[in-house]
Scaffold this motif. Structure first.
Motif, PDB file in Angstrom:
ATOM      1  N   SER A 218       0.822  -1.203   0.000  1.00 17.31           N
ATOM      2  CA  SER A 218       0.000   0.000   0.000  1.00 17.31           C
ATOM      3  C   SER A 218       0.854   1.249   0.000  1.00 17.31           C
ATOM      4  CB  SER A 218      -0.903   0.014   1.249  1.00 17.31           C
ATOM      5  OG  SER A 218      -1.654   1.195   1.322  1.00 17.31           O
ATOM      6  N   ALA A 219       0.339   2.300  -0.635  1.00 17.48           N
ATOM      7  CA  ALA A 219       0.891   3.630  -0.399  1.00 17.48           C
ATOM      8  C   ALA A 219       0.634   3.993   1.057  1.00 17.48           C
ATOM      9  CB  ALA A 219       0.228   4.649  -1.320  1.00 17.48           C
ATOM     10  N   LEU A 220       1.567   4.691   1.662  1.00 17.31           N
ATOM     11  CA  LEU A 220       1.437   5.048   3.076  1.00 17.31           C
ATOM     12  C   LEU A 220       0.756   6.410   3.169  1.00 17.31           C
ATOM     13  CD1 LEU A 220       4.890   3.776   4.380  1.00 17.31           C
ATOM     14  CD2 LEU A 220       2.746   2.528   4.007  1.00 17.31           C
ATOM     15  N   ALA A 239       1.898 -13.410  14.840  1.00 16.33           N
ATOM     16  CA  ALA A 239       1.991 -12.947  13.456  1.00 16.33           C
ATOM     17  C   ALA A 239       3.104 -11.931  13.263  1.00 16.33           C
ATOM     18  CB  ALA A 239       0.669 -12.349  13.018  1.00 16.33           C
ATOM     19  N   TRP A 240       3.704 -11.986  12.096  1.00 13.70           N
ATOM     20  CA  TRP A 240       4.703 -11.010  11.652  1.00 13.70           C
ATOM     21  C   TRP A 240       4.055 -10.176  10.543  1.00 13.70           C
ATOM     22  CZ3 TRP A 240      10.104 -10.500  12.824  1.00 13.70           C
ATOM     23  CH2 TRP A 240      10.789  -9.606  11.993  1.00 13.70           C
ATOM     24  N   LEU A 241       4.240  -8.858  10.599  1.00 12.30           N
ATOM     25  CA  LEU A 241       3.651  -7.963   9.608  1.00 12.30           C
ATOM     26  C   LEU A 241       4.750  -7.334   8.759  1.00 12.30           C
ATOM     27  CD1 LEU A 241       1.298  -6.337   8.363  1.00 12.30           C
ATOM     28  CD2 LEU A 241       1.610  -4.652  10.201  1.00 12.30           C
ATOM     29  N   VAL A 242       4.615  -7.445   7.453  1.00  9.88           N
ATOM     30  CA  VAL A 242       5.514  -6.766   6.522  1.00  9.88           C
ATOM     31  C   VAL A 242       4.680  -5.830   5.657  1.00  9.88           C
ATOM     32  CG1 VAL A 242       5.448  -8.739   4.927  1.00  9.88           C
ATOM     33  CG2 VAL A 242       7.212  -6.993   4.666  1.00  9.88           C
ATOM     34  N   ILE A 243       5.094  -4.572   5.591  1.00  6.76           N
ATOM     35  CA  ILE A 243       4.411  -3.559   4.791  1.00  6.76           C
ATOM     36  C   ILE A 243       5.333  -3.154   3.656  1.00  6.76           C
ATOM     37  CG2 ILE A 243       3.451  -1.228   4.756  1.00  6.76           C
ATOM     38  CD1 ILE A 243       2.689  -1.629   7.698  1.00  6.76           C
ATOM     39  N   ALA A 244       4.869  -3.311   2.431  1.00  6.57           N
ATOM     40  CA  ALA A 244       5.623  -2.896   1.249  1.00  6.57           C
ATOM     41  C   ALA A 244       4.979  -1.635   0.700  1.00  6.57           C
ATOM     42  CB  ALA A 244       5.622  -3.996   0.191  1.00  6.57           C
ATOM     43  N   GLY A 245       5.679  -0.508   0.833  1.00  4.45           N
ATOM     44  CA  GLY A 245       5.118   0.733   0.331  1.00  4.45           C
ATOM     45  C   GLY A 245       5.835   1.934   0.902  1.00  4.45           C
ATOM     46  N   ASP A 246       5.496   3.085   0.363  1.00  2.00           N
ATOM     47  CA  ASP A 246       6.088   4.347   0.800  1.00  2.00           C
ATOM     48  C   ASP A 246       5.032   5.440   0.675  1.00  2.00           C
ATOM     49  OD1 ASP A 246       7.970   6.077   1.759  1.00  2.00           O
ATOM     50  OD2 ASP A 246       9.130   6.216  -0.080  1.00  2.00           O
ATOM     51  N   GLY A 247       5.283   6.557   1.312  1.00  2.00           N
ATOM     52  CA  GLY A 247       4.344   7.667   1.265  1.00  2.00           C
ATOM     53  C   GLY A 247       4.538   8.590   2.433  1.00  2.00           C
TER      54      GLY A 247
END
Length: 399
Positions: A218-220, A239-247
């Protein structure tokens, strides 16, 4: 997905001159996000078809491998404008970026070279492409990749919106605008040969081998509700959370993730070629936005075989059919329960069902054909408001 009243050829006759199509957007060849990815993928597919010549104007570097013609022009990246004030005609950092792109677009855009122009940028890109110069203006198609606010509003700069054809990326937009603009419903897509199930590569991304991995792509930005996603996933102890995105929310996202999920959270940015491997390395995909025009990430996750948790609304029911866990993402407890359920939905049969949906409705080749059909209709003057219908809409879903 697409039905046009009247006679419509599925492709241009080889004996006629090719249709000359221009896609223009500041982030082309530079930004790897929804609108830019969609335009580049559609342009690539159209450029390989007989009867079409495709040009892109953007601010990123050229790539010699592309089948279309590319023109690079100057632009100041949107990130430079994140702290600038919001005023009419410059509502956000995207508007400032587009204004910086406008002088180069004016210099490089020659209307007589094109039959149809395409953008999702408003106001400046839309205005320039519609500006009549030398008594010639190509037909202009606008795509609701970034929402339909410019189509709905009639104050300030919005009252100057116009187009010859409107591509609506979800059924809500189509239903709202089909009687006001020549419209068609065409969602975003995916290359199912690139985004597909395969072995995980968790070590490559620094992800644990022994914990369930929740992925957000997601865009941040605030409307994507990434912060709410972090709060929900933090309630899953393993759970492990990985966020792919920038903003613009990158600092807030990292601060909250590290505070609520120490040693269970990371944010990364990746080149486009690495994204299929990241999807394959996750166990479930989470998207918290409650007003998404047509998320590429939904379709990429489906094509990769991932179970999906996202907001329950008309658009996601139409997009996902029965292949996602849909909840009210305002309810953190419901999101947690949905994630736990999704983690059990990873059988081979479930993966095949998700892939079948993608192959049936969302391949870029099929999406590009629908764009071509619409371009032909707009250019041949056989369309009027309501002439394009979308018979695949399920009235039960839309009710």
């Amino acid at each position: 997905m697409l039905q046009v009243a009247g006679d419509l050829r599925s492709s241009r006759q080889l004996t006629t001159a090719p249709m000359r199509v221009l896609f223009a957007l500041p982030g082309l060849h530079r930004v790897v996000r929804g609108a830019e990815v969609a335009f580049e993928e559609v342009a690539r597919c159209i450029a390989r078809r007989p009867g079409f010549e495709v040009t892109l104007i953007g601010s990123g570097p050229p790539r010699s491998s592309e089948p279309y013609r590319y023109v690079q022009t100057a632009c100041i990246a949107r990130e430079r404008f994140e702290k600038f004030p919001s005023v009419p005609y410059l509502r956000d950092h995207y508007g400032y970026e587009e204004l910086s792109f406008a002088p180069g677009l004016i210099r490089t855009f020659s209307p007589r070279q094109f039959d149809v122009t395409v953008t999702c940028g408003y106001p400046y890109t839309n205005w320039i492409l519609r500006w009549r110069r030398e008594d010639h203006r190509p037909r202009h198609v606008f795509v609701t990749q970034n929402g339909d606010w410019m189509v709905r509003s009639r104050n300030w700069e919005y009252k100057h919106f116009g187009c010859d054809g409107l591509i609506c990326t979800n059924p809500d937009y189509y239903q709202s605008h089909q009687n006001h603009w020549p419209s068609v419903l065409i969602p975003n897509g995916v290359d199912p040969n690139v985004f597909c199930p395969g072995p995980a590569q968790r070590q490559r991304f620094g992800l644990p081998q022994d914990k369930p991995v929740v992925l957000m792509v997601s865009a941040l930005a605030s409307f994507k509700r990434v912060l709410e996603g972090i709060r929900s996933v933090s309630r899953l102890p393993q759970a492990w959370l990985v966020i792919a995105g920038d903003g613009e929310q990158r600092a807030e996202v990292e601060t909250l993730g590290n505070r609520l999920m120490p040693d269970r959270f990371c944010r990364i940015t990746l080149p486009r070629c690495d994204m299929p491997h990241l999807y394959r390395s996750a166990d479930v995909f989470l998207h918290m936005s409650q007003d998404e025009p047509s998320a590429n990430a939904y379709i990429e996750a489906l094509a990769s075989g991932l179970p999906i948790v996202t907001h329950d609304r008309r658009v996601t029911r139409w997009t996902m059919e029965d292949q996602a866990v849909l909840v009210d993402t305002s309810d953190a407890s419901a999101v947690v329960a949905a994630l736990n359920r999704a983690l059990t939905m990873r059988s081979g049969t479930a993966v095949r069902d998700r892939r079948e949906l993608v192959l049936r409705r969302f391949s870029w080749d099929a999406i590009a054909q629908q764009y071509c059909n619409f371009f032909e209709t707009v250019c041949e003057d056989v369309i009027d408001a309501g002439a394009v219908t979308a018979p695949s809409l399920d009235h039960a879903v839309l009710s």
